[in-house]
Design a protein around this motif. Structure first.
Motif, PDB file in Angstrom:
ATOM      1  N   PHE A 164      -9.734   7.287 120.879  1.00  0.00           N
ATOM      2  CA  PHE A 164     -10.812   6.444 120.343  1.00  0.00           C
ATOM      3  C   PHE A 164     -10.562   6.174 118.865  1.00  0.00           C
ATOM      4  O   PHE A 164     -10.567   5.021 118.418  1.00  0.00           O
ATOM      5  N   PHE A 165     -10.308   7.226 118.094  1.00  0.00           N
ATOM      6  CA  PHE A 165     -10.000   7.049 116.680  1.00  0.00           C
ATOM      7  C   PHE A 165      -8.669   6.339 116.481  1.00  0.00           C
ATOM      8  O   PHE A 165      -8.549   5.463 115.611  1.00  0.00           O
ATOM      9  N   ASN A 166      -7.664   6.682 117.293  1.00  0.00           N
ATOM     10  CA  ASN A 166      -6.354   6.041 117.137  1.00  0.00           C
ATOM     11  C   ASN A 166      -6.454   4.532 117.341  1.00  0.00           C
ATOM     12  O   ASN A 166      -5.759   3.753 116.669  1.00  0.00           O
ATOM     13  N   GLY A 167      -7.312   4.116 118.275  1.00  0.00           N
ATOM     14  CA  GLY A 167      -7.519   2.678 118.486  1.00  0.00           C
ATOM     15  C   GLY A 167      -8.158   2.016 117.284  1.00  0.00           C
ATOM     16  O   GLY A 167      -7.771   0.904 116.886  1.00  0.00           O
ATOM     17  N   LEU A 168      -9.129   2.692 116.672  1.00  0.00           N
ATOM     18  CA  LEU A 168      -9.762   2.163 115.462  1.00  0.00           C
ATOM     19  C   LEU A 168      -8.756   2.065 114.325  1.00  0.00           C
ATOM     20  O   LEU A 168      -8.721   1.079 113.578  1.00  0.00           O
ATOM     21  N   ALA A 169      -7.927   3.114 114.182  1.00  0.00           N
ATOM     22  CA  ALA A 169      -6.938   3.140 113.099  1.00  0.00           C
ATOM     23  C   ALA A 169      -5.924   2.013 113.261  1.00  0.00           C
ATOM     24  O   ALA A 169      -5.521   1.371 112.273  1.00  0.00           O
ATOM     25  N   LYS A 170      -5.516   1.757 114.509  1.00  0.00           N
ATOM     26  CA  LYS A 170      -4.560   0.668 114.756  1.00  0.00           C
ATOM     27  C   LYS A 170      -5.179  -0.681 114.411  1.00  0.00           C
ATOM     28  O   LYS A 170      -4.542  -1.537 113.781  1.00  0.00           O
ATOM     29  N   GLU A 171      -6.433  -0.873 114.833  1.00  0.00           N
ATOM     30  CA  GLU A 171      -7.116  -2.148 114.566  1.00  0.00           C
ATOM     31  C   GLU A 171      -7.310  -2.359 113.065  1.00  0.00           C
ATOM     32  O   GLU A 171      -7.321  -3.500 112.588  1.00  0.00           O
ATOM     33  N   ALA A 172      -7.446  -1.264 112.315  1.00  0.00           N
ATOM     34  CA  ALA A 172      -7.615  -1.362 110.861  1.00  0.00           C
ATOM     35  C   ALA A 172      -6.281  -1.398 110.126  1.00  0.00           C
ATOM     36  O   ALA A 172      -6.260  -1.436 108.889  1.00  0.00           O
ATOM     37  N   SER A 173      -5.171  -1.384 110.887  1.00  0.00           N
ATOM     38  CA  SER A 173      -3.816  -1.422 110.318  1.00  0.00           C
ATOM     39  C   SER A 173      -3.546  -0.258 109.362  1.00  0.00           C
ATOM     40  O   SER A 173      -2.889  -0.411 108.320  1.00  0.00           O
ATOM     41  N   LYS A 205     -15.311  -6.175 110.244  1.00  0.00           N
ATOM     42  CA  LYS A 205     -16.569  -5.509 109.901  1.00  0.00           C
ATOM     43  C   LYS A 205     -16.985  -4.472 110.950  1.00  0.00           C
ATOM     44  O   LYS A 205     -17.441  -3.373 110.621  1.00  0.00           O
ATOM     45  N   ASP A 206     -16.828  -4.816 112.230  1.00  0.00           N
ATOM     46  CA  ASP A 206     -17.229  -3.886 113.294  1.00  0.00           C
ATOM     47  C   ASP A 206     -16.362  -2.626 113.281  1.00  0.00           C
ATOM     48  O   ASP A 206     -16.860  -1.505 113.477  1.00  0.00           O
ATOM     49  N   LEU A 227     -21.506   2.546 122.789  1.00  0.00           N
ATOM     50  CA  LEU A 227     -20.288   2.147 122.072  1.00  0.00           C
ATOM     51  C   LEU A 227     -19.475   1.134 122.865  1.00  0.00           C
ATOM     52  O   LEU A 227     -18.817   0.254 122.285  1.00  0.00           O
ATOM     53  N   LEU A 228     -19.483   1.229 124.178  1.00  0.00           N
ATOM     54  CA  LEU A 228     -18.742   0.284 125.011  1.00  0.00           C
ATOM     55  C   LEU A 228     -19.302  -1.135 124.905  1.00  0.00           C
ATOM     56  O   LEU A 228     -18.613  -2.104 125.233  1.00  0.00           O
ATOM     57  N   GLU A 229     -20.525  -1.251 124.438  1.00  0.00           N
ATOM     58  CA  GLU A 229     -21.132  -2.585 124.260  1.00  0.00           C
ATOM     59  C   GLU A 229     -20.783  -3.197 122.913  1.00  0.00           C
ATOM     60  O   GLU A 229     -21.102  -4.359 122.655  1.00  0.00           O
ATOM     61  N   THR A 230     -20.117  -2.418 122.035  1.00  0.00           N
ATOM     62  CA  THR A 230     -19.742  -2.928 120.717  1.00  0.00           C
ATOM     63  C   THR A 230     -18.329  -3.493 120.749  1.00  0.00           C
ATOM     64  O   THR A 230     -17.611  -3.379 121.743  1.00  0.00           O
ATOM     65  N   LYS A 231     -17.925  -4.081 119.632  1.00  0.00           N
ATOM     66  CA  LYS A 231     -16.587  -4.659 119.534  1.00  0.00           C
ATOM     67  C   LYS A 231     -15.558  -3.560 119.304  1.00  0.00           C
ATOM     68  O   LYS A 231     -15.567  -2.885 118.275  1.00  0.00           O
ATOM     69  N   LEU A 232     -14.674  -3.384 120.288  1.00  0.00           N
ATOM     70  CA  LEU A 232     -13.611  -2.388 120.216  1.00  0.00           C
ATOM     71  C   LEU A 232     -12.339  -2.950 120.821  1.00  0.00           C
ATOM     72  O   LEU A 232     -12.409  -3.829 121.696  1.00  0.00           O
ATOM     73  N   ASN A 233     -11.193  -2.450 120.417  1.00  0.00           N
ATOM     74  CA  ASN A 233      -9.958  -2.887 121.068  1.00  0.00           C
ATOM     75  C   ASN A 233      -9.773  -2.143 122.386  1.00  0.00           C
ATOM     76  O   ASN A 233     -10.502  -1.196 122.703  1.00  0.00           O
TER      77      ASN A 233
END
Length: 412
Positions: A164-173, A205-206, A227-233
């Motif tokens: 979950f965090f790794n996906g956020l980190a990738k999306e944030a480059s 922003k998300d 959380l699944l209803e929010t914007k995630l990769n």
């Protein structure tokens, strides 16, 4: 010359040793009941096992030494890596998964105090060769059962998902180094520090909101649905769906009451790839057990095997029990039959196999026997002084009889 222990290492005697060995045996039987095969590995491993391409445990946490041929060795800091090595190189079963268990000493150079020890016993189990989320749930079930088997009945499990965090980190480059910095801030619940670190970066922003709020992502299964209803990769969504599957299985196992979702969990050990969890009890400021999924570790040892597992620190569990007031006493020791010099041959002639058959120990008589009996929690003793003089102590009462009557009374 120092006649005391190195820091963070302890001698165990009497009730403490009995308690620990008793609990080890209880856990060993539990693992067998679940179908696990016990393994034993060397205390020493090659340094490269833990510090090749990846650093699985911080180097400041390990004891290092050099053998006579110049190889750099470590005292194993955990049992997961050796268990994976055994699975990848030694086990020849074709049918998967391998279910391996262990009760073994491990060593950490930088961890002691507050119940932690530099030398400690890991009781653990690994399921190697499947990525089925059922096995993640089974490992958590076994972890809860293990805690209960050693006497921790109020165990609480916090479960997370590193992807979950790794996906956020990738999306944030974020680079790997930047991810590690934020991971430490998440681990210390420093949401303000995360905001400062990310300030001025071009991040969606998300995703930014998720990264700065992740320290508060704690709750039940409904947190995942929100959380699944929010914007995630896709990576983060797959992690949440995997966690939801595991929680559904745990619910069917009747374990929902033990489990809380905590997406702010960030593991120090570098081999985790999916679900992770900790187990806590009151009177302890840190987890007594931990585990998770590590699907890439065995591949680095030559064989692609997905895996999941956990370990419990037995010393920390026992320390928790002590702080909670649950201290075990010495077991009731074998009764004593003692003989004076004149009675030696009489006593020995009738007590040839008495230790094994009757759970009775035979000793020469001495002035210290009364103290010996009291200090070792022995409830019965017969002091054979003369043919017509045998002193019987039993549960605080004293009786004087002769040798023949004593034999009849004790069925000897």
């Amino acid at each position: 010359m120092a006649y005391h222990n190195p820091e963070g290492m302890s001698d165990l005697t009497d009730s403490k040793c009995f308690t620990k060995k008793n609990k080890e045996q209880a856990v060993r039987q539990l693992f067998r009941n679940y179908g696990f095969t016990e393994i034993e590995t060397p205390c020493l491993e090659y340094f490269d096992m833990y510090y090749g391409e990846n650093e699985y445990v911080s180097q400041k946490d390990i004891f290092k030494l050099i053998d006579k041929t110049g190889n750099l060795l470590v005292l194993r800091p955990d049992m997961t890596v050796p268990a994976c090595r055994v699975a990848a190189t030694k086990i020849r079963y074709e049918a998967l998964p391998y279910k391996l268990s262990y009760i073994a000493k491990c060593f950490r150079a930088d961890e002691f105090g507050g119940g932690k020890q530099r030398e400690f016993t890991q009781c653990g189990a690994e399921i190697i060769g499947s990525d089925n989320p059922y096995y993640d749930a089974l490992v958590i079930k076994l972890a809860v059962s293990t805690a209960k088997r050693v006497g921790i009945n109020d165990i609480s499990i916090q479960i997370g998902q590193v992807e979950f965090f790794n996906g956020l980190a990738k999306e944030a480059s974020l680079t790997q180094k930047e991810s590690e910095i934020i991971s430490k801030m998440i681990d210390s619940k420093d949401s303000f520090g995360i905001s400062e670190f990310l300030e001025g970066r071009k991040i969606d922003k998300d995703i930014y909101n998720h990264l700065t709020a992740i320290t508060g992502y704690f709750g039940d299964k409904s947190l995942i649905d929100r959380l699944l209803e929010t914007k995630l990769n896709l990576r983060s969504k797959q992690a949440l769906n995997n966690l939801k599957q595991i929680l559904d299985i745990l619910d069917k196992m009747g374990l929902s009451g033990y489990v809380t979702v905590d997406l702010s969990m960030v593991k120090k050990l570098g081999y985790y790839t999916g679900m992770i969890f900790n187990g806590n009890t009151y009177q302890m400021g840190f987890p007594i057990l931990a585990g998770g999924r590590y699907d890439n570790l065995a591949e680095k040892m030559g064989k692609k095997l997905e895996a999941t597992g956990f370990s419990l620190s037995l010393e920390m569990a026992i320390k928790a029990l002590e702080r909670q007031g649950q201290v075990e006493e010495l077991p009731v020791m074998p009764a004593i039959v003692s003989f004076s010099e004149s009675m030696r041959d009489y006593v020995l002639s009738v007590t040839k196999d008495i230790e094994e058959d009757k759970n009775i120990q035979v000793l020469p008589d001495s002035d210290d026997l009364e103290r010996y009996m009291k200090e070792r929690n022995i409830s019965r003793m017969a002091r054979c002084i003369a043919p017509n003089h045998v002193i019987i102590r039993s549960n605080g009462k004293t009786e004087i009889t002769d040798f023949a009557k004593w034999r009849a009374l004790w069925n000897i």
